[in-house]
Structures are given as structure tokens and as C-alpha cells.
Design a protein around this motif. Structure first.
Motif, PDB file in Angstrom:
ATOM      1  N   UNK A 299       0.835  -1.200   0.000  1.00  0.00           N
ATOM      2  CA  UNK A 299       0.000   0.000   0.000  1.00  0.00           C
ATOM      3  C   UNK A 299       0.869   1.250   0.000  1.00  0.00           C
ATOM      4  N   UNK A 300       1.942   1.201   0.774  1.00  0.00           N
ATOM      5  CA  UNK A 300       2.864   2.338   0.814  1.00  0.00           C
ATOM      6  C   UNK A 300       3.483   2.575  -0.558  1.00  0.00           C
ATOM      7  N   UNK A 301       3.833   1.497  -1.257  1.00  0.00           N
ATOM      8  CA  UNK A 301       4.426   1.668  -2.589  1.00  0.00           C
ATOM      9  C   UNK A 301       3.425   2.275  -3.563  1.00  0.00           C
ATOM     10  N   UNK A 302       2.158   1.936  -3.406  1.00  0.00           N
ATOM     11  CA  UNK A 302       1.109   2.534  -4.243  1.00  0.00           C
ATOM     12  C   UNK A 302       1.064   4.039  -4.016  1.00  0.00           C
ATOM     13  N   UNK A 303       1.050   4.438  -2.744  1.00  0.00           N
ATOM     14  CA  UNK A 303       0.968   5.866  -2.426  1.00  0.00           C
ATOM     15  C   UNK A 303       2.244   6.605  -2.800  1.00  0.00           C
ATOM     16  N   UNK A 304       3.388   5.960  -2.642  1.00  0.00           N
ATOM     17  CA  UNK A 304       4.644   6.590  -3.055  1.00  0.00           C
ATOM     18  C   UNK A 304       4.651   6.832  -4.559  1.00  0.00           C
ATOM     19  N   UNK A 305       4.189   5.857  -5.312  1.00  0.00           N
ATOM     20  CA  UNK A 305       4.125   6.015  -6.763  1.00  0.00           C
ATOM     21  C   UNK A 305       3.165   7.148  -7.128  1.00  0.00           C
ATOM     22  N   UNK A 306       1.971   7.129  -6.554  1.00  0.00           N
ATOM     23  CA  UNK A 306       0.968   8.137  -6.870  1.00  0.00           C
ATOM     24  C   UNK A 306       1.472   9.538  -6.592  1.00  0.00           C
ATOM     25  N   UNK A 307       2.165   9.718  -5.483  1.00  0.00           N
ATOM     26  CA  UNK A 307       2.585  11.062  -5.084  1.00  0.00           C
ATOM     27  C   UNK A 307       3.837  11.548  -5.811  1.00  0.00           C
ATOM     28  N   UNK A 308       4.340  10.770  -6.757  1.00  0.00           N
ATOM     29  CA  UNK A 308       5.487  11.207  -7.553  1.00  0.00           C
ATOM     30  C   UNK A 308       5.119  12.312  -8.539  1.00  0.00           C
ATOM     31  N   UNK A 309       3.844  12.440  -8.858  1.00  0.00           N
ATOM     32  CA  UNK A 309       3.435  13.411  -9.872  1.00  0.00           C
ATOM     33  C   UNK A 309       2.181  14.147  -9.402  1.00  0.00           C
ATOM     34  N   UNK A 310       2.279  15.454  -9.337  1.00  0.00           N
ATOM     35  CA  UNK A 310       1.149  16.260  -8.865  1.00  0.00           C
ATOM     36  C   UNK A 310      -0.100  16.044  -9.714  1.00  0.00           C
TER      37      UNK A 310
ATOM     38  N   UNK B 122      -6.511  11.734  -9.146  1.00  0.00           N
ATOM     39  CA  UNK B 122      -7.006  10.750  -8.179  1.00  0.00           C
ATOM     40  C   UNK B 122      -7.916  11.414  -7.147  1.00  0.00           C
ATOM     41  N   UNK B 123      -7.439  12.492  -6.557  1.00  0.00           N
ATOM     42  CA  UNK B 123      -8.204  13.163  -5.502  1.00  0.00           C
ATOM     43  C   UNK B 123      -9.505  13.754  -6.036  1.00  0.00           C
ATOM     44  N   UNK B 124      -9.457  14.339  -7.219  1.00  0.00           N
ATOM     45  CA  UNK B 124     -10.677  14.894  -7.813  1.00  0.00           C
ATOM     46  C   UNK B 124     -11.707  13.794  -8.047  1.00  0.00           C
ATOM     47  N   UNK B 125     -11.262  12.654  -8.502  1.00  0.00           N
ATOM     48  CA  UNK B 125     -12.187  11.551  -8.762  1.00  0.00           C
ATOM     49  C   UNK B 125     -12.806  11.011  -7.478  1.00  0.00           C
ATOM     50  N   UNK B 126     -12.060  11.043  -6.390  1.00  0.00           N
ATOM     51  CA  UNK B 126     -12.533  10.452  -5.134  1.00  0.00           C
ATOM     52  C   UNK B 126     -12.961  11.472  -4.085  1.00  0.00           C
ATOM     53  N   UNK B 127     -12.943  12.749  -4.427  1.00  0.00           N
ATOM     54  CA  UNK B 127     -13.382  13.777  -3.501  1.00  0.00           C
ATOM     55  C   UNK B 127     -12.481  13.930  -2.280  1.00  0.00           C
ATOM     56  N   UNK B 128     -11.180  13.743  -2.471  1.00  0.00           N
ATOM     57  CA  UNK B 128     -10.210  13.850  -1.381  1.00  0.00           C
ATOM     58  C   UNK B 128      -9.441  15.162  -1.498  1.00  0.00           C
ATOM     59  N   UNK B 129      -8.895  15.607  -0.382  1.00  0.00           N
ATOM     60  CA  UNK B 129      -8.005  16.760  -0.436  1.00  0.00           C
ATOM     61  C   UNK B 129      -6.693  16.316  -1.079  1.00  0.00           C
ATOM     62  N   UNK B 130      -5.996  17.257  -1.693  1.00  0.00           N
ATOM     63  CA  UNK B 130      -4.763  16.924  -2.398  1.00  0.00           C
ATOM     64  C   UNK B 130      -3.648  16.474  -1.457  1.00  0.00           C
ATOM     65  N   UNK B 131      -3.762  16.772  -0.198  1.00  0.00           N
ATOM     66  CA  UNK B 131      -2.746  16.365   0.780  1.00  0.00           C
ATOM     67  C   UNK B 131      -2.971  14.953   1.300  1.00  0.00           C
ATOM     68  N   UNK B 132      -4.163  14.428   1.115  1.00  0.00           N
ATOM     69  CA  UNK B 132      -4.523  13.163   1.744  1.00  0.00           C
ATOM     70  C   UNK B 132      -3.666  11.967   1.314  1.00  0.00           C
ATOM     71  N   UNK B 133      -3.313  11.796   0.044  1.00  0.00           N
ATOM     72  CA  UNK B 133      -2.470  10.646  -0.304  1.00  0.00           C
ATOM     73  C   UNK B 133      -1.111  10.660   0.405  1.00  0.00           C
ATOM     74  N   UNK B 134      -0.487  11.818   0.499  1.00  0.00           N
ATOM     75  CA  UNK B 134       0.811  11.885   1.165  1.00  0.00           C
ATOM     76  C   UNK B 134       0.657  11.682   2.672  1.00  0.00           C
ATOM     77  N   UNK B 135      -0.383  12.263   3.247  1.00  0.00           N
ATOM     78  CA  UNK B 135      -0.629  12.047   4.673  1.00  0.00           C
ATOM     79  C   UNK B 135      -0.897  10.566   4.947  1.00  0.00           C
ATOM     80  N   UNK B 136      -1.606   9.911   4.031  1.00  0.00           N
ATOM     81  CA  UNK B 136      -1.870   8.476   4.171  1.00  0.00           C
ATOM     82  C   UNK B 136      -0.563   7.695   4.104  1.00  0.00           C
ATOM     83  N   UNK B 137       0.312   8.093   3.197  1.00  0.00           N
ATOM     84  CA  UNK B 137       1.601   7.401   3.085  1.00  0.00           C
ATOM     85  C   UNK B 137       2.376   7.468   4.391  1.00  0.00           C
TER      86      UNK B 137
END
Length: 94
Positions: A50-61, A67-82
Motif C-alpha cells: 500500500x505504501x508503494x502505491x501511495x509513493x508512486x501516486x505522489x510522484x506526480x502532482x 485521483x483526488x478529484x475523482x474520489x473527492x479527497x483533499x490533495x494532501x490526503x495521499x501523502x498524509x496516508x503514506x
């Protein structure tokens, strides 16, 4: 909202599903992690994966925004999750 480990895992699973459904990014993710298609299901609940998924995702703004727009998340949430998942040590730049 505080980022709990359970919430972090949920965000990671959403990100994994988003990546798996993206025809352009899925091959990039698989290639960069060395994972195979079968690994996506088999390791989906593994916090290290799961961490590798989030690390990959957060490589590119742009990926984070899409991702966040599609899921209604704040833009900081993936990195905070990581950082809420195991293995996210502090980064020292010196």
C-alpha cells in the motif's frame, strides 16, 4: 481530520483501484514496483505494498490531482496516508 492507519489503508486501496483502472499508469506502476497483475490482489492488504502505491501516486502532482478529484479527497490526503502507514520514516536532507 486525523489520518488513522485505517483511513490510510482505505486511501491506499482507493489509489490501487484507481491505478489499476488507468491504462497509462498501471503499466508504469507495475514496471516501477516489479509487481505483476496477480500481485495487485494478493498484496492489496499488505501495508508495505500500500505504501508503494501511495509513493508512486505522489510522484506526480497531476496524478494526485486526478485521483483526488475523482474520489473527492483533499490533495494532501495521499501523502498524509503514506506517512500514516508503516515504514514512512522521517526524511533528512542533510
Amino acid at each position: 481530520m486525523d489520518m488513522t492507519p485505517d483511513r490510510a489503508e482505505m486511501v491506499a486501496l482507493m489509489a490501487l483501484g484507481w491505478l489499476a483502472g488507468n491504462d497509462e499508469l498501471a503499466p508504469l506502476f507495475l514496471g516501477s514496483t516489479g509487481a505483476g497483475v496477480d500481485d495487485l490482489r494478493a498484496r492489496a492488504t499488505d501495508p508495505a505494498f500500500q505504501a508503494s502505491v501511495l509513493e508512486f501516486l505522489t510522484m506526480d502532482d497531476a496524478w494526485v490531482v486526478a485521483f483526488c478529484d475523482q474520489h473527492g479527497l483533499s490533495y494532501e490526503e495521499p501523502l498524509r496516508a503514506r506517512y500514516a502507514l508503516p515504514g514512512a520514516g522521517e526524511v533528512h536532507w542533510t
